[in-house]
Each structure stands twice: as C-alpha cells, then as structure tokens.
Enzyme design. Structure first.
Site, PDB file in Angstrom:
ATOM      1  N   LYS A   1       0.823  -1.208   0.000  1.00 30.07           N
ATOM      2  CA  LYS A   1       0.000   0.000   0.000  1.00 30.07           C
ATOM      3  C   LYS A   1       0.864   1.268   0.000  1.00 30.07           C
ATOM      4  CE  LYS A   1      -4.029  -2.062  -0.015  1.00 30.07           C
ATOM      5  NZ  LYS A   1      -3.744  -3.435  -0.474  1.00 30.07           N
TER       6      LYS A   1
HETATM    7  C1  PLP Z   1      -9.931  -2.726  -1.553  1.00 38.60           C
HETATM    8  C2  PLP Z   1      -9.307  -3.469  -0.415  1.00 38.60           C
HETATM    9  N1  PLP Z   1     -10.002  -3.620   0.720  1.00 38.60           N
HETATM   10  C3  PLP Z   1      -9.492  -4.264   1.784  1.00 38.60           C
HETATM   11  C4  PLP Z   1      -8.224  -4.782   1.744  1.00 38.60           C
HETATM   12  C5  PLP Z   1      -7.694  -5.512   2.949  1.00 38.60           C
HETATM   13  O1  PLP Z   1      -6.577  -4.881   3.469  1.00 38.60           O
HETATM   14  P1  PLP Z   1      -5.663  -5.607   4.576  1.00 38.60           P
HETATM   15  O2  PLP Z   1      -4.711  -6.499   3.847  1.00 38.60           O
HETATM   16  O3  PLP Z   1      -4.962  -4.489   5.269  1.00 38.60           O
HETATM   17  O4  PLP Z   1      -6.575  -6.353   5.457  1.00 38.60           O
HETATM   18  C6  PLP Z   1      -7.448  -4.634   0.600  1.00 38.60           C
HETATM   19  C7  PLP Z   1      -6.086  -5.192   0.551  1.00 38.60           C
HETATM   20  O5  PLP Z   1      -5.502  -5.470  -0.445  1.00 38.60           O
HETATM   21  C8  PLP Z   1      -8.006  -3.967  -0.513  1.00 38.60           C
HETATM   22  O6  PLP Z   1      -7.306  -3.805  -1.633  1.00 38.60           O
END
Ligand code: PLP
Length: 409
Positions: A211
């Site tokens: 990210k």
């Molecule tokens: C659109 C979206 N929502 C939620 C997530 C979940 O993030 P995390 O890996 O921090 O749980 C991601 C992760 O890639 C994502 O791209």
C-alpha cells in the site's frame, strides 16, 4: 516471488519463466521487479530497532502516536489503529450496529476482504456493478439494490480514485443507511477538498506491504463519533475496557474488565514504528507516483490498450494502482498471455481484481454469477496492474515501459 497476494506472478507461473523469443528479458531473474515493493528508509529501521531495544513491542505509545498523526493528516476527529484493513472493516460494520440478516451493499470489483468483512460481521453482502470508466461503485446500481433489509453502503475508492461521494452521501442520508468507506487504496484521496475516509461513519485504511504507506500488516479506522471509536478500540483488544493495553506499564498493574466478546485486532508498536515515518513521507511519495503515472500515460498512448481515465476535476487521485485493460480483440494478446510475458520480462504484475462473483466460494454459497455485474466482470478479465511504487527509480520505470511494449508483440 512476489509479495502481492493479488499479483498474478506466483500463482500463475509455478515453473520458472521460459526465455523470451524476443531475446533476453528486460530484467534478469536476479533483478526481478517485485510488484508493490515498499520503500523503507533508515528512520523506519532505526525506530523499529529502538522499539525492540525498549522491550515494548506490543500496542503502546507508538501506536498512540500513529493514531494522532493519522487523524491530524486526515483532519479526522478519531482514529483507531488495528492489525489490518480487513479488521478495520469488520469492526466498523459491527460498530455501525449491523446485525445478522442485515444487508450491506458493496462493489463487485474489490479484494475479497471487503466482502468477507461483511460476512464476518454476520451480515449479507450485496455486490453491485461499477461505472466502467471510474471502476467505482455505481450509485444508481447501489440505489437499485436497496431492500427493506439494507443497512449500509460500503464503497471502495478503487485504485485511489474517489467514488462519487456527492451521490453516495446523499443516498445514504436519504435512505437512512450507514456509510463505511473502504479506503485501502485511498490514503491521499480527496473529493471536492474533503478527504477520503471522512465522508462516512467510518473510513477504513490498509497499511499492507504493497500500500501507499506500510506497517507490514496494519490498518486504521477513522470514526466520526467518539463513542464509535471507543467501541472499536474495545472490540480490537478482546473486548477489554479502554486502555487495557497500559496494564503492564510502569504505573503499576491495572485491572481491566471484559465488556464485550472482542477480537485480537490490535496494532503493535513495532508496526507503528514503521508507520510513523512512512506517514511523514506519504505526500512526497504521492508526488513520485504522480510522475510515474504521467510517464506511463505518455508512453502507452499509442498502444491498443485502455489506460486509466484521467482523474475527475476537483478530486485528488491517490495513484495507488496503474491499471491497463487488455482486450484481446483489440490488443492482439490475451490478458493472461500479457501477464505471462510481463513476468517473463522480469516485471511483477498484479490483477486488481477478478470480480468477486468469479470466485467459487461466492458462487457456491450465494449463487452469484459474474454476468450479473458485467462491467466488473469485463474489467476483472482484462485488467493488469503494473508497478507504481514510490520505490521505483526512473530506470525501473523505463524497464516497465519496455516490457509492456514487448508484451504487446
Ligand atoms: C480494496 C481493499 N479492501 C481491503 C483490503 C484488505 O486490506 P488488509 O490487507 O490491510 O486487510 C485490501 C487489501 O488489499 C483492498 O485492496
């Protein structure tokens, strides 16, 4: 190997890539350009080392500082750090008072975590189609999906492009629905001068390794109301009463009460040690990705590929993903062949995302079919994300451009 869960490389190419018929790859194996590689500088490394030396590894003062700094960056009243955006979404849905049997409307073009978080909260996800140009939740499709059981809308600011927040806020207000923003791609995003994550009742951010800023794993919730932030804080640490993390501090042992059946979703100081310094550079890195984006746009203008739409006026795109759509009929190469060729050229690529209804779990459990959300289906079958990290040098970007042009032949 790539560390992007959604990258095609590892899953689709179990055997080592064959030599390109066009000659040696743009980058040899030992210089493979990892998709979404983070940019870690000395300050992060020293801060992590300081945490290790201090002996305070778990949730503590560095987490509290990251919460304060992130709230200040966003101009938000309350921020709670958690272990992931998935945890942030799960707790936000619970704190919004959503219960089993309630429906939550979201987009078909997202990572599975968005939909899974709704399921973890016991609610029913309803996935709707996206606007084919912006790739964001279509407000008209969201409105058409509202039933008497709908309780919330969960838009995703896809790739860092803000959703149509005028329409979505008006819809939520008119129909009395909660609004939970999935801002996993949208740390720097703004819509008409207002920052993503501050429109809804909750804004959920990801600090996963690919990210725009990272804590390894990590996430943050912005909450509009103090009581919601307090509820999330309690739920994120076993349901123990507020500030339970201080119980082993130097002020002597403090008793705590368990006031809810919570989760183990807290962020560690070790993670926050990274985040504090990453956040400090988030704007400089945004500028760097903006330059890379412009460079790609210019370099691919003559290719028979669909490039991302220009950002809408009076908005700020976070430039998280640069996606090319490969339509085989026009490009002369299939999307999967294109992914294969990029990998063979030594460039890591991603797919963000196959539409949610393409996955067997949702088909088998809910009977979802990709054809029901045709724009998301088409994008999911044609899309390729190329590297756009602030860690990219000019020479890396030149290699990506060469590889894309070669993958077209
Ligand atoms: C659109 C979206 N929502 C939620 C997530 C979940 O993030 P995390 O890996 O921090 O749980 C991601 C992760 O890639 C994502 O791209």
């Amino acid at each position: 190997m790539t560390q992007s869960r959604s990258s095609a490389g590892a899953e689709m190419h179990p055997s080592p890539p064959a030599a390109s018929p066009a000659g040696p790859p743009v980058r040899p194996k030992e210089r493979f350009l990892v998709f979404g590689a983070p940019r870690i500088e000395d300050a992060e490394i020293e801060e992590v080392a300081a945490s290790l030396r201090s002996g305070w590894l778990g949730s503590g003062p560095k987490v509290a500082r990251l919460e304060r700094d992130f709230a200040a960056y966003k101009g938000a009243p309350h921020a709670v750090a958690v272990h992931s955006c998935t945890a942030a979404l799960h707790l936000s849905i619970l704190a919004a008072g959503i219960r089993p049997g309630d429906e939550v409307i979201t987009t078909a073009l997202t990572f599975c975590a968005t939909v899974n978080a709704i399921l973890h909260a016991g609610a029913t996800p309803v996935v709707v189609d996206v606007d084919p140009r912006t790739m964001n939740l279509d407000p008209a499709a969201a409105e058409a999906a509202i039933t008497p059981r709908t309780r919330a809308i969960l838009p995703v600011h896809f790739a860092g492009r803000p959703c149509d927040m005028d329409a979505l806020c008006a819809l939520a207000e008119r129909r009395g629905l909660a609004l939970v923003e999935d801002c996993a791609h949208a740390i720097e995003t703004e819509h008409r001068g207002r920052k993503a994550g501050t429109f809804g009742d909750f804004g959920c951010f990801s600090f996963y390794v690919t990210k725009n800023m990272t804590t390894g794993e990590g996430g943050m919730v912005l909450a509009r109301r103090e009581e919601d932030a307090a509820r999330i804080k309690v739920l994120a640490l076993h349901g123990m009463s507020k500030d339970a993390w201080k119980r082993f501090g130097d002020e002597g042992f403090k008793h705590y009460s368990v006031v809810a059946c919570g989760f183990k979703y807290n962020m560690m100081d070790l993670q926050a040690a990274l985040g504090i310094h990453q956040l400090g550079r988030v704007e400089a890195w945004w500028q760097r990705r903006r330059e890379l984006w412009a460079r790609y746009d210019e370099a691919f203008a003559d290719l028979p590929l669909e490039r991302p739409a220009a950002p809408e006026p009076d908005t700020r795109h976070a430039f998280h993903l640069y996606t090319l759509l490969v339509d085989e009929a026009r490009a002369g190469v299939s999307r999967d062949r294109f992914l294969e060729r990029m990998t063979r050229e030594g460039i890591g690529v991603g797919v963000h995302y196959l539409s949610v209804p393409e996955h067997p779990y949702y088909q088998e459990t809910f009977g979802w079919r990709p054809e029901a959300t045709p724009n998301a289906m088409r994008i999911g079958r044609q899309t390729v994300s190329i590297p756009l990290s602030a860690a990219l040098s000019d020479a890396d970007a030149a290699d990506v451009i060469t590889a894309v042009r070669r993958a077209m032949n």
